[in-house]
Design an enzyme around this catalytic site. Structure first.
Site, PDB file in Angstrom:
ATOM      1  N   ASN A  86       0.826  -1.209   0.000  1.00 19.63           N
ATOM      2  CA  ASN A  86       0.000   0.000   0.000  1.00 19.63           C
ATOM      3  C   ASN A  86       0.863   1.262   0.000  1.00 19.63           C
ATOM      4  OD1 ASN A  86       0.463  -1.511   2.377  1.00 19.63           O
ATOM      5  ND2 ASN A  86      -0.720  -0.079   3.595  1.00 19.63           N
ATOM      6  N   PRO A  88      -0.416   4.692   0.894  1.00 15.46           N
ATOM      7  CA  PRO A  88      -1.497   5.620   1.269  1.00 15.46           C
ATOM      8  C   PRO A  88      -1.028   7.067   1.352  1.00 15.46           C
ATOM      9  CG  PRO A  88      -0.671   4.489   3.213  1.00 15.46           C
ATOM     10  CD  PRO A  88       0.057   3.905   2.036  1.00 15.46           C
ATOM     11  N   LEU A 158      -6.158  -2.423 -13.084  1.00 15.54           N
ATOM     12  CA  LEU A 158      -7.438  -3.103 -12.843  1.00 15.54           C
ATOM     13  C   LEU A 158      -8.349  -2.222 -11.995  1.00 15.54           C
ATOM     14  CD1 LEU A 158      -7.813  -4.229  -9.680  1.00 15.54           C
ATOM     15  CD2 LEU A 158      -6.113  -5.842 -10.411  1.00 15.54           C
ATOM     16  N   THR A 213      -1.420   9.685 -13.953  1.00 16.00           N
ATOM     17  CA  THR A 213      -2.156  10.472 -14.948  1.00 16.00           C
ATOM     18  C   THR A 213      -3.452   9.769 -15.348  1.00 16.00           C
ATOM     19  OG1 THR A 213      -0.019  11.233 -15.774  1.00 16.00           O
ATOM     20  CG2 THR A 213      -1.922  11.638 -17.174  1.00 16.00           C
ATOM     21  N   ALA A 214      -3.395   8.443 -15.514  1.00 14.82           N
ATOM     22  CA  ALA A 214      -4.613   7.705 -15.897  1.00 14.82           C
ATOM     23  C   ALA A 214      -5.685   7.889 -14.822  1.00 14.82           C
ATOM     24  CB  ALA A 214      -4.285   6.223 -16.087  1.00 14.82           C
ATOM     25  N   ALA A 216      -5.911  10.277 -12.639  1.00 16.10           N
ATOM     26  CA  ALA A 216      -6.343  11.678 -12.586  1.00 16.10           C
ATOM     27  C   ALA A 216      -7.357  11.963 -13.701  1.00 16.10           C
ATOM     28  CB  ALA A 216      -5.130  12.597 -12.712  1.00 16.10           C
ATOM     29  N   ALA A 259     -22.952  10.101 -13.515  1.00 12.31           N
ATOM     30  CA  ALA A 259     -22.995  11.005 -12.363  1.00 12.31           C
ATOM     31  C   ALA A 259     -23.312  10.199 -11.110  1.00 12.31           C
ATOM     32  CB  ALA A 259     -24.052  12.069 -12.592  1.00 12.31           C
ATOM     33  N   CYS A 267      -7.895   4.808  -4.361  1.00 11.71           N
ATOM     34  CA  CYS A 267      -6.838   5.383  -5.203  1.00 11.71           C
ATOM     35  C   CYS A 267      -7.089   6.755  -5.817  1.00 11.71           C
ATOM     36  CB  CYS A 267      -6.469   4.388  -6.283  1.00 11.71           C
ATOM     37  SG  CYS A 267      -5.678   2.939  -5.581  1.00 11.71           S
ATOM     38  N   ARG A 441     -27.086   7.095  -7.129  1.00  6.34           N
ATOM     39  CA  ARG A 441     -26.470   6.380  -8.255  1.00  6.34           C
ATOM     40  C   ARG A 441     -27.355   6.380  -9.498  1.00  6.34           C
ATOM     41  NH1 ARG A 441     -21.075   5.088  -7.720  1.00  6.34           N
ATOM     42  NH2 ARG A 441     -20.632   4.803  -5.518  1.00  6.34           N
TER      43      ARG A 441
END
Ligand code: NAD
Ligand code: UGA
Length: 462
Positions: A86, A88, A158, A213-214, A216, A259, A267, A441
Site C-alpha cells: 500500500n 497511502p 485493474l 495520470t490515468a 487523474a 454522475a 486510489c 447512483r
C-alpha cells in the site's frame, strides 16, 4: 522462473493469481506481513471479493500459487519480485494529507537488498510518485551480498469489481524500464495470454507518471459530469441525457460519465493528491491547483448530497430514520475505502439522523471502523459526541427491507444490481410517509417508484 509478490492486497492477490493461472510453469509466491490476510487467501473465504476470483485462485493454489508470511524466504528464492504494498496518503509530517507515504515501499526495498543474492528483477506494481524507482535503485545498490538488480515499473490498471476481467483482457499492460533484457522477461510473462501489441514499453519515469495520470483523467471525468449534475438540478436538464448526448461524440466517448454521489475507492483521491504534491514540489502551482479541483469537486458532490437530503426533508433529519442502501465504494466489491457512503453517513448522524445501513458484502465491524476513522482527526482524536452517535445512531440491517422498515427516507449509495429487483410496494408500505428516496447512483426506475407513491430525488435531475 520464480516470482515473489510482496503485498497480498486487492492488487497483489488477484494479479498474482492471474499470472499463476495463465503461466503454470512459473512458481508464484505472494507474501504479506498480515497473517490473517494470508490465512484468508489460503481458505475458501478469500479476503477480497471479486466476481470470478474464487475460480482463478482455486485453479492455481497448491499447484504453482502459494500464499505465505515467509517474506525473506520468498524473496531469496525469486528471480522476479513484485512490490505491491500500500502507498497511502501521508497523515503526518511533511506533505501530510497529500504526499504518498512511501515507508512500506522503502522497507520492501531494504528487505530485498538484505536477503538477495545473484541477479533479480524488482518490479514496482504499487502506484508511486514519478522517480520513485531512483530511490528504489539506490537502496537496492546497498545490498551487502553482491546482488545485482534491474528495476521495472509495471503499474496496475485493474478496477475493483471487474478485476478478473480486467486482468484477463487488459486494454494494455505498461512496462517501464532501462534494461531491455529485464523488460523482455516481464513481457514474456504477460505475453502468455495478452497480445504483444497490448504490452506497451516506455522509460521508467513515463510508466510511473502514466499511472497517476490515468487515475487523474478518470477521476476528472467523474468530477466533470458531477459538476454538470449540479447545473442539471438547477435548470431542469437531465444529467443522464446530457451524458448520452456528449458520450456519443467519439472524441469524448461514453464511458466514465455516470454522475454519482461522488467517487470513492482507495486510489483516485490519494493519487490525485499525490500528483498535486508532486506538481507543487516542482514549482508548478497552476498545474497543482488544476488537479486539486477534481478532489474539491468530489467533496462538494458528497456534501451537496447530504444537504439535499436535509433540505428536502423539511430542513431536519433529527431523530429520523434513514435507510442506507450500499456502503462499498462501488458494486461487486467489499472495499469501503474512501466510499462516499462513509461521509454521507457521518454527516447525517451529526445532523442526529438514525442511519440503518445494508450492504450485501460489508460487515458491521467494517462499517463502524470506517465511521470511527472518518470522525477521527489527524492527531488521532475523536469526540465523545461522535463516539456516542456512532454507537447509538448507526445500525446495520440484513437486507434492504429490514433497513427501510419505518424509515423516513432511503438513500442509495452503491449501485448493487440486487437493489433494482426489490418489491418496492412492500418497501413503500413499510415506510413513513412521505416516503423519500435519494438515489445517489441514478439506479432505480424513477417512473415505477413515483407510481407507487415515492418522492424520488436523483443526481442531476430536478
Ligand atoms: P492493500 O492495502 O489491499 O494491500 C497491501 C498489502 O501490503 C497489505 O496486505 C499489507 O499488509 C502489505 N504490506 C505492506 N508492507 C509490507 C511489507 N513490508 N511486507 C509484506 N507485506 C506488506 O493495497 P492494494 O489496494 O492492493 O494497493 C496496493 C498498491 O496498488 C497501491 O499502491 C495502490 O495504489 C495500487 N493499486 C491499487 C488498485 C486497487 O484497485 N486497489 C488498483 C491499481 C493500483
Ligand atoms: C480505478 C481505475 O478505474 C483503475 O484503472 C485503477 O487501476 C484503480 O482505480 C486504482 O488505481 O486503484 P477503482 O477505483 O477500483 O479503479 O474503480 P472505478 O470503476 O474506477 O470507480 C472509482 C469510483 O468512481 C467509484 O466510486 C465509482 O462508483 C465512481 N464512478 C466511476 C462514478 O461515480 N462514475 C463513473 O462513471 C465511474
Amino acid at each position: 522462473m520464480k516470482i515473489c509478490c510482496i503485498g497480498a492486497g486487492y492488487v497483489g492477490g488477484p494479479t498474482m493469481a492471474m499470472i499463476a493461472k495463465q503461466c503454470p510453469d512459473i512458481q508464484v509466491t505472494v507474501v504479506d506481513l498480515n497473517q490473517t490476510r494470508i490465512d484468508a487467501w489460503n481458505s475458501d473465504d478469500l479476503p477480497v471479493y471479486e466476481p470470478g476470483l474464487d475460480e482463478v485462485v482455486q485453479e492455481a493454489r497448491g499447484r504453482n500459487l502459494t500464499f505465505s508470511t515467509k517474506v525473506d524466504e520468498a524473496i531469496a528464492a525469486a528471480d522476479m519480485i513484485f512490490i505491491s504494498v500500500n502507498t497511502p496518503t501521508k497523515t503526518f509530517g511533511m506533505g501530510a494529507g497529500r504526499a504518498a507515504n512511501l515507508e512500506f515501499i522503502e522497507k520492501c526495498a531494504r528487505q530485498i537488498a538484505r536477503v538477495s543474492s545473484g541477479h533479480k528483477i524488482v518490479v514496482e506494481k504499487s502506484t508511486l510518485p514519478v522517480r520513485t524507482a531512483e530511490a528504489v535503485k539506490r537502496i537496492l545498490s546497498s545490498s551487502g551480498n553482491g546482488a545485482t538488480f534491474d528495476v521495472l515499473s509495471n503499474p496496475e490498471f485493474l478496477a475493483e469489481g471487474t478485476a478478473v476481467e480486467d486482468l484477463l483482457k487488459p486494454d494494455r499492460v505498461l512496462i517501464g524500464g532501462e534494461s531491455q533484457e529485464a523488460i523482455d522477461k516481464l513481457c514474456d510473462v504477460y505475453a502468455k495470454w495478452i497480445p504483444r501489441d497490448r504490452i506497451l514499453t516506455t522509460n521508467l519515469w513515463s510508466s510511473e507518471l502514466s499511472k497517476l495520470t490515468a487515475n487523474a483523467f478518470l477521476a476528472q471525468r467523474v468530477s466533470s459530469i458531477n459538476a454538470i449534475s449540479a447545473l442539471c438540478e438547477a435548470t431542469g436538464a437531465d444529467v443522464d441525457e446530457v451524458a448520452r448526448a456528449i458520450g456519443t461524440d467519439s472524441r469524448i466517448g461514453p464511458k466514465f460519465l455516470k454522475a454519482s454521489v461522488g467517487f470513492g475507492g482507495s486510489c483516485f483521491q490519494k493519487d490525485i493528491l499525490n500528483l498535486v504534491y508532486l506538481c507543487e514540489h516542482f514549482g508548478l502551482r497552476e498545474v497543482a491547483a488544476y488537479w486539486e479541483q477534481v478532489v474539491s469537486m468530489n467533496d462538494y458532490q458528497k456534501q451537496r448530497f447530504t444537504e439535499r437530503i436535509v433540505k428536502t426533508m423539511f430542513n431536519t433529519v433529527s431523530d429520523k430514520k434513514i435507510a442506507i442502501w450500499g456502503y462499498a465504494f462501488k458494486k461487486d466489491t467489499n472495499d469501503t475505502r474512501e466510499s462516499a457512503a462513509i461521509y454521507i453517513c457521518r454527516d447525517l448522524i451529526r445532523e442526529r439522523a438514525r442511519v440503518v445501513i445494508h450492504d450485501p458484502r460489508v460487515s458491521e465491524g467494517q462499517i463502524r471502523a470506517t465511521l470511527t476513522e472518518a470522525c477521527t482527526d489527524m492527531q488521532g482524536n475523536i469526540s465523545d459526541l461522535d463516539k456516542r452517535l456512532i454507537a447509538e445512531n448507526v445500525s446495520v440491517a440484513k437486507d434492504c427491507y429490514e433497513a427501510s422498515k419505518g424509515a423516513h427516507a432511503v438513500a442509495v449509495m452503491t449501485e448493487w444490481d440486487a437493489f433494482k429487483e426489490l418489491d418496492f410496494t412492500q418497501i413503500y408500505d413499510s415506510m413513513q410517509q412521505p416516503a423519500f428516496v435519494f438515489d445517489g447512483r441514478n439506479l432505480l426506475d424513477r417512473c415505477q417508484l413515483e407510481k407507487i407513491g415515492f418522492e424520488i430525488h436523483a443526481i442531476g435531475k430536478s
